[in-house]
Design a protein around this motif. Structure first.
Motif, PDB file in Angstrom:
ATOM      1  N   GLY A 480       1.500   9.103  -7.021  1.00 54.73           N
ATOM      2  CA  GLY A 480       1.828   8.045  -6.002  1.00 54.73           C
ATOM      3  C   GLY A 480       0.564   7.515  -5.162  1.00 54.73           C
ATOM      4  O   GLY A 480      -0.460   8.210  -5.159  1.00 54.73           O
ATOM      5  N   PHE A 481       0.625   6.202  -4.922  1.00 61.60           N
ATOM      6  CA  PHE A 481      -0.546   5.639  -3.871  1.00 61.60           C
ATOM      7  C   PHE A 481       0.082   4.409  -3.463  1.00 61.60           C
ATOM      8  O   PHE A 481       1.178   3.818  -3.672  1.00 61.60           O
ATOM      9  N   GLY A 482      -0.705   4.019  -2.494  1.00 62.83           N
ATOM     10  CA  GLY A 482      -0.292   2.900  -1.708  1.00 62.83           C
ATOM     11  C   GLY A 482      -1.299   2.310  -0.779  1.00 62.83           C
ATOM     12  O   GLY A 482      -2.520   3.114  -0.417  1.00 62.83           O
ATOM     13  N   TYR A 483      -1.405   1.181  -0.259  1.00 64.70           N
ATOM     14  CA  TYR A 483      -2.167   0.523   0.733  1.00 64.70           C
ATOM     15  C   TYR A 483      -1.901   0.078   2.012  1.00 64.70           C
ATOM     16  O   TYR A 483      -1.235  -1.005   2.239  1.00 64.70           O
ATOM     17  N   PRO A 484      -1.902   0.974   2.932  1.00 59.34           N
ATOM     18  CA  PRO A 484      -1.079   0.626   4.427  1.00 59.34           C
ATOM     19  C   PRO A 484      -2.264  -0.331   5.259  1.00 59.34           C
ATOM     20  O   PRO A 484      -3.475  -0.246   4.969  1.00 59.34           O
ATOM     21  N   ALA A 506      -3.144   8.157  -1.277  1.00 57.85           N
ATOM     22  CA  ALA A 506      -2.935   8.892  -2.557  1.00 57.85           C
ATOM     23  C   ALA A 506      -2.471  10.188  -2.790  1.00 57.85           C
ATOM     24  O   ALA A 506      -2.683  10.739  -1.998  1.00 57.85           O
ATOM     25  N   SER A 507      -1.342  10.404  -3.802  1.00 53.85           N
ATOM     26  CA  SER A 507      -1.025  11.700  -3.850  1.00 53.85           C
ATOM     27  C   SER A 507      -0.550  12.072  -5.201  1.00 53.85           C
ATOM     28  O   SER A 507      -0.225  11.284  -5.922  1.00 53.85           O
ATOM     29  N   ASP A 508      -1.224  13.282  -5.595  1.00 58.07           N
ATOM     30  CA  ASP A 508      -0.813  13.922  -7.181  1.00 58.07           C
ATOM     31  C   ASP A 508      -0.344  15.138  -7.203  1.00 58.07           C
ATOM     32  O   ASP A 508      -0.812  15.915  -6.223  1.00 58.07           O
ATOM     33  N   THR A 509       0.624  15.467  -7.743  1.00 60.88           N
ATOM     34  CA  THR A 509       1.273  16.826  -7.688  1.00 60.88           C
ATOM     35  C   THR A 509       1.735  17.191  -9.370  1.00 60.88           C
ATOM     36  O   THR A 509       2.014  16.480 -10.074  1.00 60.88           O
ATOM     37  N   ASP A 510       0.885  18.422  -9.568  1.00 61.81           N
ATOM     38  CA  ASP A 510       1.240  18.807 -11.145  1.00 61.81           C
ATOM     39  C   ASP A 510       1.963  20.217 -10.962  1.00 61.81           C
ATOM     40  O   ASP A 510       1.307  21.078  -9.818  1.00 61.81           O
ATOM     41  N   GLU A 545      -3.675  15.268  -1.712  1.00 61.90           N
ATOM     42  CA  GLU A 545      -3.232  14.123  -0.816  1.00 61.90           C
ATOM     43  C   GLU A 545      -4.632  13.360  -0.352  1.00 61.90           C
ATOM     44  O   GLU A 545      -5.517  14.402   0.195  1.00 61.90           O
ATOM     45  N   GLU A 546      -4.511  12.253  -0.194  1.00 64.60           N
ATOM     46  CA  GLU A 546      -5.815  11.699   0.734  1.00 64.60           C
ATOM     47  C   GLU A 546      -5.236  10.563   1.414  1.00 64.60           C
ATOM     48  O   GLU A 546      -4.360   9.721   0.801  1.00 64.60           O
ATOM     49  N   LEU A 547      -5.800  10.305   2.507  1.00 63.67           N
ATOM     50  CA  LEU A 547      -5.416   8.971   3.495  1.00 63.67           C
ATOM     51  C   LEU A 547      -6.868   8.670   3.814  1.00 63.67           C
ATOM     52  O   LEU A 547      -7.671   9.225   4.860  1.00 63.67           O
ATOM     53  N   PHE A 553      -7.823  11.718   5.882  1.00 65.04           N
ATOM     54  CA  PHE A 553      -7.118  12.801   5.757  1.00 65.04           C
ATOM     55  C   PHE A 553      -7.413  13.409   4.073  1.00 65.04           C
ATOM     56  O   PHE A 553      -7.147  12.322   3.373  1.00 65.04           O
ATOM     57  N   LEU A 554      -7.817  14.441   3.826  1.00 67.59           N
ATOM     58  CA  LEU A 554      -8.146  14.865   2.617  1.00 67.59           C
ATOM     59  C   LEU A 554      -7.516  16.405   2.518  1.00 67.59           C
ATOM     60  O   LEU A 554      -7.969  17.271   3.311  1.00 67.59           O
TER      61      LEU A 554
END
Length: 818
Positions: A480-484, A506-510, A545-547, A553-554
């Motif tokens: 998932g990702f987005g641009y706030p 951005a967020s990635d989960t496996d 997770e990254e902001l 935030f990382l």
């Protein structure tokens, strides 16, 4: 994926786990040796179906084995369907009752396959079994059928009117009872049924009351197919008051209300419309094609309470007690295709489901409520949209290898694509922009793929002993990702500019998950069943997770999870009138986190949260016991007890949080602990042939304690609930019945933390009394009149939520033809 879709996927995975176990239980039962010497002898007289057999079927069998979706595809509605049998083969052998499975089941000779099942009806007496044996031995003679009467259209309808008056908080009454105040009416139910000579039938039925309606149409032809259509909608009401807080105490300079109301009629309409078509031709694949439209529309209350400020001699006091609401407009379009077929002794089933969801919500909550004001001075509105497409397909296969071994396997694939947006703005009381948040993001994208594999082996090569083995693996990936744009207005003056604060999330989960299960069952001990179950789980999850923006935030964390769940128990029935059962369980889950302290994307040091967590442990234990005692046909008592407890602890690094200067001491720390005890009793009495009494009482004590780390606002929660349900029916005459019921519930969960925070928890008493009379003028016309009284008291809200309500409900039922 929202909660509803996740629940459906989880339910499908659960079906993969449990399908083989349920089928094996029945399969092993049928293959078990049956001691026919325990059967009562057939009745030594001619048996009449209408007077001897039909009453037994109506009282004990037709609820599950009638015309509508009979259990195990075994129907006792007609002679042809009874002799045809069901999924387990032929159950009635004319002229040979000793070899008929129906007799074995109703006589209780097959463990775990007694009919009726426990809780579904009273066991048949030896005299009733003797009548059934004689009926089968005498050739399974059925009653003569009046085909002309059977094919005549049957129509019934029940007009109804309802009047409700409420003193006190009427909206709280509507929320509790799902009944609107004032006058309402309509058709409580209606039904039109028609059977044709060619085996076709048509049924239309439903209800049409104010704010509550349901209509279904069912057209089918035996051994060919069916078509079903329907619409259904009901309304759920909500109380629009916020929580209570006693502002009027010494030292307060104004008379701010203790409780606020939105002064809105909050309600949410939930409904669906569906159509499905099925092919049921014998020897062909069974196919069902369906479409369903689900929707929710309206407004409901939320617990995102806004700030209310009150001036005191020592300074302002701020409490979050102003109520908030959420406007909801959601809809879903669901397509499904189910195919099942048996080929070469293997039963295959494929279930395809495609869902299109469109969710649109708007949350409104105040962010500032000045001292001495009547309405909020600042209101924040958050609108969220979510559109998604979900496709899931499940393929299952099952095969009995021999008379003691059963195999099943399954595969589930699901794919999710979703887009979302969020827009947040703040305005003053007249709608002009005010100081607060103006966040928005238009491009939130989510993709997820999941694969689940399942294999079960179930066998019982030893007398009285069965074992089930299962294994499941799951792999999923989510991105998932987005641009706030996190803009904020720092002044109420419109001339002050709002700088843009663009960012990226951005967020990635496996995730890889493996589960193994084993279940053992032993039935060789007379009147006793012993069982044990165990399940192991292993999961590895990587979360990134990254902001990047105003609040950088990382986080990059690997999580390893190990779990165990075990259960043992027994069931024993030394006599037909007495039975005991008890079981206990143990669960444990260990979470280990592998990461470094978090950092911001641009290299600055972070707060350490949540990277300072090293591990977490959850342990649960429980026990339950149940006794059923039936010393006479007119008296039955059930007593039960349940104990459950869960504890959690966490291990952390020693960290000083940069933003707050709070210190986590490090090491393993207590996190929370909760538990409950539940006692319940049920009594069913029939002191007279015309008088039936039933009552249930349940008492539960529960507690929750969390780590407060010196914050007095966090207090332990402890309380109890008591519920009572009683009902009675008295046959006054051949045409008149009297009925009554009483319900009572009590909760004591009020918390004493007024000094440091908003008092939470609740204490209440709720009473409900209903009495009614039903009179049958003739077999075609019946009237009913019912009176209800409801009373609610909530001391923790100082009476603001209390109400008293009176309800009158009248019905007229007419059945045609004459």
């Amino acid at each position: 994926m929202n909660r509803e879709q996740a629940s459906k996927v989880i339910s499908e995975r659960s079906r993969l786990w449990t399908l083989g176990l349920g089928l094996w239980t029945a399969f092993a039962a049928f293959a078990a040796d049956v001691d026919v010497s325990k059967l009562p002898p057939p009745a030594a007289r001619p048996v009449d179906f209408a007077s001897d057999i039909k009453p037994i079927f109506e009282a004990a069998c037709l609820r599950c084995h009638g015309t509508e979706k009979p259990k195990g595809r075994f129907s006792l509605a007609t002679r042809d369907t009874a002799l045809k049998g069901g999924d387990n083969g032929v159950a009635i052998i004319p002229g040979d009752s000793a070899r008929s499975l129906l007799i074995h089941f109703v006589a209780g000779l097959v463990a775990d396959s007694e009919m009726p099942p426990s809780g579904k009806g009273d066991p048949l007496t030896r005299e009733q079994v003797a009548l059934l044996r004689a009926w089968i031995d005498q050739g399974v003679v059925w009653e003569r059928i009046d085909f002309a009467a059977q094919q005549a259209a049957q129509f019934s309808f029940t007009p109804a009117v309802r009047w409700v008056t409420v003193s006190g908080n009427a909206q709280k009454f509507q929320e509790h009872q799902w009944v609107r105040r004032g006058f309402s009416g309509g058709l409580a139910d209606f039904r039109l049924a028609q059977k044709l000579t060619n085996g076709a039938s048509f049924v239309a039925e439903g209800r049409a009351m104010t704010d509550d309606y349901k209509i279904t149409l069912d057209v089918r032809k035996e051994d060919v197919g069916f078509a079903r259509f329907g619409v259904d909608q009901f309304r759920h009401y909500y109380d629009d008051h916020g929580p209570y807080y006693p502002f009027r105490v010494s030292g307060f300079s104004s008379q701010t209300p203790n409780i606020f109301s939105l002064e809105r009629d909050l309600h949410l309409d939930t409904g669906k419309a569906f159509a499905e078509f099925g092919l049921t031709k014998p020897g062909w694949p069974q196919i069902v094609l369906g479409y369903e439209h689900q929707y929710r529309e309206g407004s409901k209350s939320t617990e995102e309470w806004g700030e209310v400020t009150q001036a005191t001699s020592s300074g302002p006091v701020v409490k979050h007690i102003y109520p908030a609401r959420q406007d909801v407009r959601d809809e879903a379009h669901i397509l499904r295709l189910d195919v099942s077929h048996e080929l070469a002794g293997v039963r295959f089933e494929d279930n395809l489901r495609a869902e299109f969801w469109s969710l649109d919500t708007k949350r409104t909550a105040d962010t500032r409520f000045g001292s001495g004001q009547i309405y909020p001075t600042s209101i924040t509105t958050t609108r969220e949209t979510h559109d998604q497409f979900l496709v899931a397909n499940t393929l299952r296969g099952e095969k009995p290898v021999n008379d003691w071994l059963f195999l099943s396997a399954g595969y589930l694939y699901s794919h999710l694509e979703a887009e979302a947006s969020m827009n947040q703005s703040t305005a003053d009381g007249v709608g002009l922009p005010a100081r607060g948040r103006f966040w928005h993001v238009d491009d939130i994208v989510l993709d997820e793929d999941a694969h689940v594999f399942n294999l079960n082996a179930l066998g019982g090569p030893w007398r009285g002993f069965t074992v089930s083995l299962g294994a499941m693996s799951e792999w999923s990936r989510r991105h998932g990702f987005g641009y706030p744009n996190t803009r904020e207005r720092i002044s109420d003056a419109p001339s002050v500019p709002m700088p843009n604060e663009f960012g990226r999330v951005a967020s990635d989960t496996d995730s890889v998950n493996v589960e193994e299960s084993v279940a053992l069952r032993y039935t060789a001990i007379p009147a006793t069943v012993l069982f044990a179950e165990a399940r192991l789980t292993q999961e590895h999850r990587n979360t990134y997770e990254e902001l990047d923006g105003d609040h950088d935030f990382l986080r990059d964390t690997d999580t390893a999870t190990d779990g165990f769940e075990g259960k043992v128990g027994f069931q024993v029935s030394p006599w037909r009138f007495l039975s005991f059962s008890a079981s206990g369980f143990q669960r444990r889950r260990d979470f280990d986190y592998f990461d470094q302290e978090d950092q911001q994307p641009h290299g600055a040091e972070g707060d350490g949260y949540p990277a300072f967590f090293q591990s977490r442990r959850t342990e649960s234990q429980g026990f339950n016991a149940r006794m059923v005692w039936r010393p006479a046909a007119w008296l039955k008592t059930t007593l039960s007890y349940e104990l459950a407890q869960t504890g959690r602890d966490t291990e952390t690094d020693h960290v000083v949080l940069q933003s707050t200067n709070l210190i986590t001491p490090g090491g393993r720390r207590f996190t929370s602990d909760d538990g409950s005890e539940t006692y319940s009793a049920n009594l069913t009495v029939m002191p007279l042939r015309r008088w039936f009494l039933s009552g249930t009482v349940s008492w539960q004590e529960s507690r929750t304690e969390t780590a407060d780390y010196g914050f007095p606002v966090v207090v332990p929660s402890r309380g109890e609930t008591l519920s009572l349900l009683g009902s009675s029916t008295f046959v006054l005459s051949a045409k008149t019945d009297l009925s009554g019921s009483y319900t009572f519930s009590r909760a004591r969960f009020g918390q004493d933390n007024f000094v440091s925070g908003l008092p939470l928890g609740i204490d209440y008493d709720l009473h409900g009394l209903q009495v009614g009379v039903t009179h049958r003028f003739n077999p075609r016309v019946m009237v009913g009149l019912q009176y209800g009284f409801y009373q609610y008291e909530e001391p923790t809200a100082r009476g603001f939520s209390d109400y008293r309500a009176h309800l009158i409900y009248a019905t007229l039922t007419v059945r045609l033809p004459r």
